[in-house]
Design an enzyme around this catalytic site. Structure first.
Site, PDB file in Angstrom:
ATOM      1  N   LYS A 190       0.860  -1.185   0.000  1.00 45.67           N
ATOM      2  CA  LYS A 190       0.000   0.000   0.000  1.00 45.67           C
ATOM      3  C   LYS A 190       0.895   1.232   0.000  1.00 45.67           C
ATOM      4  O   LYS A 190       1.700   1.427   0.914  1.00 45.67           O
ATOM      5  CB  LYS A 190      -0.918   0.027   1.217  1.00 45.67           C
ATOM      6  CG  LYS A 190      -1.783   1.285   1.253  1.00 45.67           C
ATOM      7  CD  LYS A 190      -2.446   1.482   2.599  1.00 45.67           C
ATOM      8  CE  LYS A 190      -3.057   2.885   2.674  1.00 45.67           C
ATOM      9  NZ  LYS A 190      -3.610   3.181   4.012  1.00 45.67           N
ATOM     10  N   ASN A 221      -8.702   1.524  10.178  1.00 44.66           N
ATOM     11  CA  ASN A 221      -7.921   1.215  11.364  1.00 44.66           C
ATOM     12  C   ASN A 221      -8.497   1.941  12.584  1.00 44.66           C
ATOM     13  O   ASN A 221      -8.986   1.323  13.524  1.00 44.66           O
ATOM     14  CB  ASN A 221      -6.460   1.601  11.146  1.00 44.66           C
ATOM     15  CG  ASN A 221      -5.550   1.211  12.308  1.00 44.66           C
ATOM     16  OD1 ASN A 221      -4.378   1.571  12.320  1.00 44.66           O
ATOM     17  ND2 ASN A 221      -6.034   0.486  13.290  1.00 44.66           N
TER      18      ASN A 221
END
Length: 326
Positions: free
Chosen positions: A168, A277
């Site tokens: 990522k 997250n």
């Protein structure tokens, strides 16, 4: 003689190899990556590369930085996943909570940050002790990078540490809003793709920019819903719809999700997945929130596949009028 190890002066014996150094600081060579004077050292050369006085050495490892419908899998870079929820591994109270929350989320892909090994406490617990890389797909990210150079360097170290090519990419513009730095992200993506990486890219919700990332060879685009960690939810569903409609690679909402309804909305728009997250890690009960997010992603995906009813300006009776007796 002395070397600079993870920013600290370390006295070593002459003719010391990389492997010898790792032994001195009690690091398992199979679980770390080593950079010597800005060049990543392949693991099979740890025994043959000798250190010189004044060398700069970085030793790093990984830290904590969907739908279960097998008939509707998520495909990314030739890989198949049955969960469309991707989760980060940072901000939790400890690794045990991380592991419990990730398990509750049903996620198969977890993002991880690359950070220096703690040489003052080499026995400190590591993320890999709690999240088995054989069970989860680690997705190294470039959190905290503000230049293409730093992002590329970070991911090269990540590949050396774990062998992962699927990564990522995020290059940030500032510390306050954590907005993507578009020129540096484009530059880093081009370098990484040429270097054999499979790049999932964090970007703004700009349809033209997402198209550019796809054309240059990124394997997924990850437009933000709102600033990282804000919990504001999807601010612009209209541009997300355009991105989804024009893309031939997966589109995953990344950043800004705050609660389960935000995840469901993203999936109802047609997104291929959601990455989050803070929404889980900073919930009062992260494990319960992880479960809620799992169900929200599943529900939103199922609703998108079912096809919602059209919106109407006027009412439409649910019961038939034929046969009424008044």
């Amino acid at each position: 003689m002395n070397v600079i190890l993870n920013g600290e002066v370390k006295n070593i014996t002459p003719d010391c190899t990389v492997n010898d150094l790792l032994g001195q600081i009690a690091c398992d060579p199979d679980r770390v990556a080593v950079e010597l004077n800005l060049t990543v050292i392949p693991r099979d050369r740890f025994n043959s590369v000798h250190l010189q006085d004044g060398d700069q050495v970085e030793v790093v490892h990984f830290i904590g930085g969907g739908s279960d419908d097998i008939e509707d899998p998520l495909h990314i870079a030739g890989r198949t996943f049955h969960s469309r929820l991707l989760v980060g591994t940072g901000k939790y109270r400890d690794f045990d909570e991380t592991a419990r929350a990730v398990a509750a989320s049903g996620a198969e892909i977890v993002t991880v940050a690359v950070r220096r090994v703690n040489i003052s406490d080499p026995q400190a617990p590591m993320l890999t002790d709690h999240l088995d890389p054989k069970r989860y797909t680690y997705l190294p990210n470039t959190a905290g990078c503000y230049t293409a150079e730093d992002a590329v360097r970070t991911l090269r170290l990540a590949r050396a540490a774990g062998g992962w090519n699927l990564v990522k990419l995020e290059v940030l513009a500032d510390a306050k809003y954590l907005w993507p730095n578009t020129p540096e992200t484009l530059k880093a993506a081009e370098i990484l793709i040429k270097d054999g990486f499979e790049v999932m890219v964090y970007t703004t919700d700009d349809p033209y920019l997402c198209q550019q990332f796809e054309q240059m060879g990124c394997v997924a685009v990850m437009p933000l819903a709102a600033p990282i960690g804000s919990g504001l939810g999807i601010r612009n569903p209209f541009t997300l719809r355009i991105i989804i409609e024009q893309s031939h690679i997966p589109v995953l909402v990344d950043a800004g999700v705050g609660t389960a309804s935000d995840a469901a909305v993203a999936m109802e728009l047609g997104c291929d997945g959601v990455l989050m997250n803070t929404a889980i890690a900073e919930a009062k009960n992260p494990v319960q929130m992880a479960t809620a997010m799992k169900l929200a992603v599943q529900s939103g995906r199922l609703a998108w596949r079912a096809g919602r009813m059209p919106r109407k300006l006027y009412a439409s009776a649910s019961s038939p009028l034929d046969g009424t007796f008044f």
